[in-house]
Enzyme design. Sequence first.
Site: not given
Ligand code: UT7
Length: 329
Positions: A116, A256, A286
């Site tokens: 990115c 970004h 993104n």
């Molecule tokens: O250009 C660079 C590209 N990448 C990034 O910038 C990614 C940066 N990271 C993020 O934006 C965030 O970490 C995410 C949006 C990817 C995830 O958000 P988060 O607040 O860090 O959530 P998490 O991964 O800690 O997950 C929390 C919960 C989990 O469930 P449990 O284990 O607490 O039951 C996940 O399984 O949210 C769940 N989860 C979802 N639930 C519904 C993860 N993705 C989803 C989803 N819908 N799409």
Amino acid sequence: MASRGAVGIISTGRALPVGRVSNSDLEEIVETSDQWIKTRTGIEERRIISNDETCSGLAVAAAEKALERAALKPEEVDLLIVATVTPDQPLPSASCLVQARLNTINAAAFDLAAGCTGFLYGMNVAEQFIKNGTLKNALVIGVDTLSPIVDWQDRNTCVLFGDGAGAVVLAPVEDGRGLLASKMFSDGHKAELLYVPGGGSRFPAAQWTIKERLHYIKMNGPEIFKFAVTVLVDSTRHVLEMCNKTPGDLDFLLPHQANIRIINFAARRLGLKREQVLVNILRYGNTSSASIPILLDEAVEQGKFNEGDLLALVSFGAGLTWGASVLKW
Ligand code: UT7
């Protein structure tokens, strides 16, 4: 031959696929909800290419607009950099396909893969050639079509990304204007936080690689989140210090567009007001290396910038890579 001195953006362009995928469309595909996506990422919809659209096609459409606005003929372009991690095919580079379609017959053309951060890397590289007088101008395109390499069974990634392209023409500008400072960073030790293991020369396409879904993006979201909030703030401060400025001197921040929570955190830490921080993540998700040039083009079209405004552009992505630039409009 161009004079040695300031280099700036003299025009911009963007192109987005027609197809829209809303959060409720995604509810049909994976176990997710509009509410989760909106509150955790800020995204409401993203644009996705159809079978008729390609990465190089979007790049060409964005570049044509930028060239027209710069009143530059294709044969006058000296350098064409396509920042992408999703070229149409492994060989030749996307930039050569774009060069042929634009007919920029006198331009050197190459791809730049820095996730990115690719667009900011591309601008920084192109700037050097113009500054040292080797070239008169450069067309820098940030384009990515991640939708074909996103795993549509993986809710951790498939809700985040969209396709798009943005382009700028760089050329000499009057002293004191244009790019004032830029810095590129990388840390390959963190490569496995965001990667596609298959489809390269190590694991070329084979039945087993496809079965193992190795051709899709793998991502450790929370680790990238932690990394991103730190580097957005630190690298913005770094480039501001390089030109003896502080966050208080900034008119606009163009971060970004990866996650609204990351953007808001960085804005708060830098002491910026909401209206100083440009955001379009809700409409496009993104778009990887296209995110900053799309943001820039929309802002230019809306007449947001006044002559002399101080902008900071800052990004992070796969590699890991990150970087920032300060620009006097
Ligand atoms: O250009 C660079 C590209 N990448 C990034 O910038 C990614 C940066 N990271 C993020 O934006 C965030 O970490 C995410 C949006 C990817 C995830 O958000 P988060 O607040 O860090 O959530 P998490 O991964 O800690 O997950 C929390 C919960 C989990 O469930 P449990 O284990 O607490 O039951 C996940 O399984 O949210 C769940 N989860 C979802 N639930 C519904 C993860 N993705 C989803 C989803 N819908 N799409």
